[in-house]
Design an enzyme around this catalytic site. Structure first.
Site, PDB file in Angstrom:
ATOM      1  N   LYS A  76      33.107  32.074  33.521  1.00 51.15           N
ATOM      2  CA  LYS A  76      32.015  32.405  34.438  1.00 51.15           C
ATOM      3  C   LYS A  76      32.492  33.269  35.597  1.00 51.15           C
ATOM      4  O   LYS A  76      31.826  34.223  35.991  1.00 51.15           O
ATOM      5  CB  LYS A  76      31.377  31.137  35.015  1.00 51.15           C
ATOM      6  N   THR A  78      35.178  35.286  35.858  1.00 53.51           N
ATOM      7  CA  THR A  78      35.521  36.659  35.491  1.00 53.51           C
ATOM      8  C   THR A  78      34.266  37.471  35.162  1.00 53.51           C
ATOM      9  O   THR A  78      34.191  38.653  35.504  1.00 53.51           O
ATOM     10  CB  THR A  78      36.493  36.710  34.299  1.00 53.51           C
ATOM     11  N   ARG A  99      32.762  30.321  45.090  1.00 48.72           N
ATOM     12  CA  ARG A  99      33.337  29.168  45.783  1.00 48.72           C
ATOM     13  C   ARG A  99      34.812  29.398  46.080  1.00 48.72           C
ATOM     14  O   ARG A  99      35.472  30.200  45.431  1.00 48.72           O
ATOM     15  CB  ARG A  99      33.207  27.908  44.918  1.00 48.72           C
ATOM     16  N   LYS A 110      44.192  22.778  35.990  1.00 53.55           N
ATOM     17  CA  LYS A 110      43.205  23.837  35.780  1.00 53.55           C
ATOM     18  C   LYS A 110      43.692  25.203  36.256  1.00 53.55           C
ATOM     19  O   LYS A 110      43.358  26.238  35.694  1.00 53.55           O
ATOM     20  CB  LYS A 110      41.895  23.478  36.503  1.00 53.55           C
ATOM     21  N   ALA A 278      31.103  20.307  41.176  1.00 53.43           N
ATOM     22  CA  ALA A 278      29.827  20.382  40.467  1.00 53.43           C
ATOM     23  C   ALA A 278      29.486  19.065  39.784  1.00 53.43           C
ATOM     24  O   ALA A 278      28.375  18.899  39.296  1.00 53.43           O
ATOM     25  CB  ALA A 278      29.863  21.507  39.431  1.00 53.43           C
ATOM     26  N   PHE A 306      30.684  24.658  36.308  1.00 53.61           N
ATOM     27  CA  PHE A 306      30.573  24.034  34.991  1.00 53.61           C
ATOM     28  C   PHE A 306      29.416  24.641  34.180  1.00 53.61           C
ATOM     29  O   PHE A 306      29.027  25.780  34.392  1.00 53.61           O
ATOM     30  CB  PHE A 306      30.435  22.517  35.109  1.00 53.61           C
ATOM     31  N   PHE A 386      36.704  38.050  23.213  1.00 47.17           N
ATOM     32  CA  PHE A 386      38.140  37.995  22.945  1.00 47.17           C
ATOM     33  C   PHE A 386      38.474  39.015  21.858  1.00 47.17           C
ATOM     34  O   PHE A 386      37.626  39.342  21.008  1.00 47.17           O
ATOM     35  CB  PHE A 386      38.537  36.606  22.456  1.00 47.17           C
ATOM     36  N   TRP A 414      37.639  41.458  31.391  1.00 50.05           N
ATOM     37  CA  TRP A 414      38.983  40.917  31.605  1.00 50.05           C
ATOM     38  C   TRP A 414      40.051  41.989  31.380  1.00 50.05           C
ATOM     39  O   TRP A 414      41.012  42.083  32.125  1.00 50.05           O
ATOM     40  CB  TRP A 414      39.214  39.733  30.666  1.00 50.05           C
TER      41      TRP A 414
END
Length: 562
Positions: A76, A78, A99, A110, A278, A306, A386, A414
Site C-alpha cells: 500500500k 509504495t 503515517r 516488519k 489499525a 492493513f 512482480f 517499485w
C-alpha cells in the site's frame, strides 16, 4: 513490486539527490518563514500558518487500501508513493499523507514504513528512526498521565480512585512482551500503593489516537482531558481533567502537533504525521495533516492501515466522520502473489505460475470491492506487479475487475518510480472525473446503538453470521450506555489477516461468529473499541529481531535497517 536486480532500498535512498525542504514546501505555497526546519530535508509547518489557510472546495482525496495482508506483502505504501509521483508527473499539484513508522516494528520483524525501491519517502533513515520526535512526545504525555494517577493515590487519594480499577497503564515505543502486565508500587509506602499495570506500544496509546483525530491544539487539550484513567470506589469514571493533567500533556505535544513535511524520491511533498495502530485504533495519519494537504494541493493521496476491512473501514467510519471528509476515489491494492496465498498456495510456492489459485484467492479481492462500493465510492484496483507474475495470472485479476465493473491497472512503481504508475494515475483521474457527484456515506449512522454499529460492521463488512458477547463485554456495555456512549463510532479490534477474527480463515469466509470479549471506552479519541480475537497492544520481538542486524559501520552510516 518487482523482483528485478536493482539496488537495495538503503542504496537507492543514499544515491538520491534530495531537494531542500524549503524548495519542496514552495511547491505547496509554503514560505520558509512558516517552517520549523529539522536540517535540510525535513520540517514542521507552523499551526499558525495552517490556521490562516483558506479552505478549498475542489481538492480531491484519494484513499489507498488493500486486500487482507499476507506474508507475500501487498505494498500500500509504495503504491501510495508511486501514485503521488505519477500524478505529479501528470502536472497535478499533489501531496502525499502517510503515517509515521513505529520503532517497535523497525527493530522487530516488519521493518520500516517509508516505502521501498524507487517509491520511497525521504530521508528514509530519519523517518524510520526518531524523525522529529513526535512518538517520543506522545510517549512522554502518556506516561506523565500515568505518573499523575499514581501520585494522586499516593498523596491521600483525593479523587477516591480505586487502585483495582485503574485502566491507564504505561507506553513504550519498543516491542517488549515482559511489560504487558506488571505490578508497580512495591517496596513500601514511599513507593505508593501496589497495583497492577502494564505497557502498550506507543502506536496503541489512546494519546496517539487523540493526536491523530484532533483538529487543533485546543481540541487536543479538550480530548486529552476526556481520557478515562480508571474508576473511583463508587464506580464513577475518573478523567485526566479531574487530575488536572491535560494542560501539561498538551504542552508536551504542542510542537508534535505541527505536521511533518518531507518528500518522495521524486520530490513530491509528503506529510508524514501520527501513527495509530489499525488494530486497536483507526490506523490513519493525522486529521491535521490531511486537512492541511487538502488546503494546499489539488490531489491528496493517503493510506489506511492493513486491509480494507480494518484500515479503510475505520478511515471511512471514524476519521471521515470526525473530520467531515469524503474521499473521491479508493485504490484497492492487490498482488498476484497475495491472491495465490489466499487461494491456498504456500508461501514457498508463490513464485510458480498458478492462475487457478489466483482465481480461488480472488474471492478476497471481490469481497473488498463489494464492501467499498457499499460506501458509495468509486474503486480502482492497483495490481502491484512482480516480475514473476504471468500474463495468465494477471488476466485472472483483470477479468475479476471487469466482472465487477471496476477499473484495473498494473503498476511497476517499485522499479520504475512515478513512471511505473502513470497508467494507474490516469485511471484514477478518469474515475474521479466520472464521479463528480460524491455520494459517500458511512456504513452506519450515529443514531444506532453500540451493539447495532458492531453488528453492522460485522455483518456488512466482515460477513459474520452472528456476534456474541462475553459476560465481561455485556457488563462493560451497560457501563458505556450509562455513560452516554451510544452515539460514538465503534473501532473493532481484530486480526488483519482475515475478514474474521481467526487469522487462519483466508479468502472470504462468511457466516462465522464474531466473538467480542471486551469493550473499551476511548473517551478522548471518541470511539468504543470492541476487542475480538487475540490482539496484543504490546508486541514482542521475534526469535531473530531485526535489531540484531542494525549497526553503525566504519563511516558512521546506519547498516541493516533494511
Amino acid at each position: 513490486m518487482t523482483l528485478r536486480s536493482i539496488p537495495s532500498d538503503i542504496e537507492i535512498s543514499r544515491q538520491a539527490t534530495l531537494r531542500p525542504i524549503v524548495e519542496v514546501a514552495s511547491k505547496l505555497g509554503i514560505s520558509e518563514n512558516d517552517l520549523e526546519l529539522f536540517g535540510n530535508y525535513k520540517a514542521k509547518i507552523s499551526l499558525k500558518k495552517l490556521n490562516r489557510l483558506p479552505s478549498k472546495n475542489d481538492s480531491k482525496l484519494i484513499l489507498v487500501t488493500a486486500i487482507n495482508p499476507t506474508p507475500a506483502g501487498e505494498g500500500k505504501t509504495t503504491v501510495s508513493i508511486g501514485l503521488a509521483d505519477a500524478l505529479t508527473l501528470l502536472n497535478k499539484k499533489t501531496c502525499l499523507c502517510l503515517r509515521e513508522p513505529s520503532l517497535g516494528p523497525c527493530f522487530g520483524v516488519k521493518g520500516g514504513a517509508a516505502g521501498g525501491g524507487y517509491a520511497q519517502i525521504e530521508p528514509m533513515e530519519d523517518i524510520n528512526l526518531h524523525f522529529t520526535g513526535d512518538f517520543h512526545a506522545i510517549t512522554a504525555a502518556h506516561n506523565l498521565l500515568a505518573a499523575m494517577v499514581d501520585n494522586s493515590i499516593h498523596q491521600g487519594n483525593p479523587l477516591n480512585i480505586d487502585p483495582r480499577r485503574i485502566t491507564w497503564g504505561r507506553t513504550l515505543d519498543v516491542n517488549e512482551r515482559a511489560l504487558r502486565q506488571i505490578v508497580i508500587g512495591l517496596g513500601g509506602t514511599a513507593n505508593s500503593v501496589p497495583h497492577e499495570s502494564g505497557f502498550v506500544i506507543t502506536a496503541a496509546s489512546e494519546v496517539m489516537a487523540i493526536f491523530c483525530l484532533c483538529t487543533d491544539l485546543f481540541d487536543l487539550r479538550e480530548r486529552l482531558g476526556n481520557i478515562v484513567v480508571g474508576y473511583n470506589y463508587q464506580g464513577k469514571a475518573v478523567t485526566a481533567r479531574d487530575l488536572k493533567a491535560n494542560g501539561a500533556m498538551t504542552v508536551l505535544l504542542k510542537d508534535a502537533i505541527n505536521p511533518n513535511l518531507v518528500q518522495t524520491l521524486e520530490g513530491t511533498p509528503a506529510f508524514v504525521h501520527g501513527g495509530p495502530f489499525a488494530n486497536i485504533a483507526h490506523g490513519c495519519n493525522s486529521i491535521v495533516a490531511t486537512t492541511t494537504a487538502l488546503k494546499l494541493a489539488d490531489y491528496v493521496v493517503t493510506e489506511a492501515g492493513f486491509g480494507a476491512d480494518l484500515g479503510a473501514e475505520k478511515f471511512l467510519d471514524i476519521k471521515c466522520r470526525k473530520a467531515g471528509l469524503a474521499p473521491n476515489a479508493v485504490i484497492l491494492v492487490a498482488t498476484v502473489r497475495a491472491l495465490k496465498y489466499h487461494g491456498g498456495v504456500a508461501k514457498c510456492d508463490l513464485g510458480s505460475s498458478n492462475p487457478e489459485a489466483v482465481a480461488l484467492g480472488a474471492v478476497n479481492l471481490k469481497r473488498h470491492i463489494e464492501n467499498l462500493k457499499k460506501y458509495r465510492l468509486p474503486v480502482v484496483v492497483a495490481i502491484n506487479k512482480f516480475d514473476g507474475d504471468t500474463v495468465e495470472e494477471l488476466d485472472v485479476v483483470r477479468n475479476v475487475c471487469g466482472e465487477l465493473d471496476v477499473p484495473c491497472s498494473c503498476a511497476t512503481h517499485w522499479s520504475d518510480g512515478g513512471n511505473g504508475a502513470i497508467e494507474l494515475a490516469q485511471k484514477v483521474l478518469e474515475t474521479i472525473d466520472a464521479n463528480v457527484d460524491n455520494k459517500f456515506s458511512p456504513i452506519y449512522s450515529d443514531e444506532l446503538s453500540i451493539k447495532e454499529k458492531i453488528d453492522k460492521v460485522a455483518k456488512e463488512i466482515y460477513r459474520a453470521g452472528s456476534v456474541a458477547y462475553s459476560k465481561q463485554a455485556e457488563r462493560q456495555l451497560e457501563t458505556l450506555v450509562a455513560q452516554g456512549c451510544d452515539q460514538l463510532p465503534v473501532c473493532i479490534s481484530k486480526t488483519q489477516y482475515s475478514f474474521s477474527s481467526d487469522p487462519q480463515l483466508l479468502g472470504a469466509p462468511d457466516n462465522f461468529e464474531l466473538a467480542v470479549r471486551e469493550l473499551r471506552w476511548s473517551a478522548g479519541a471518541g470511539f468504543v473499541v470492541a476487542m475480538t480475537g487475540e490482539i496484543i497492544a504490546a508486541p514482542g520481538l521475534p526469535r531473530t529481531p531485526a535489531a540484531e542486524s542494525i549497526d553503525i559501520n566504519e563511516n558512521g552510516d546506519v547498516v541493516g535497517l533494511f
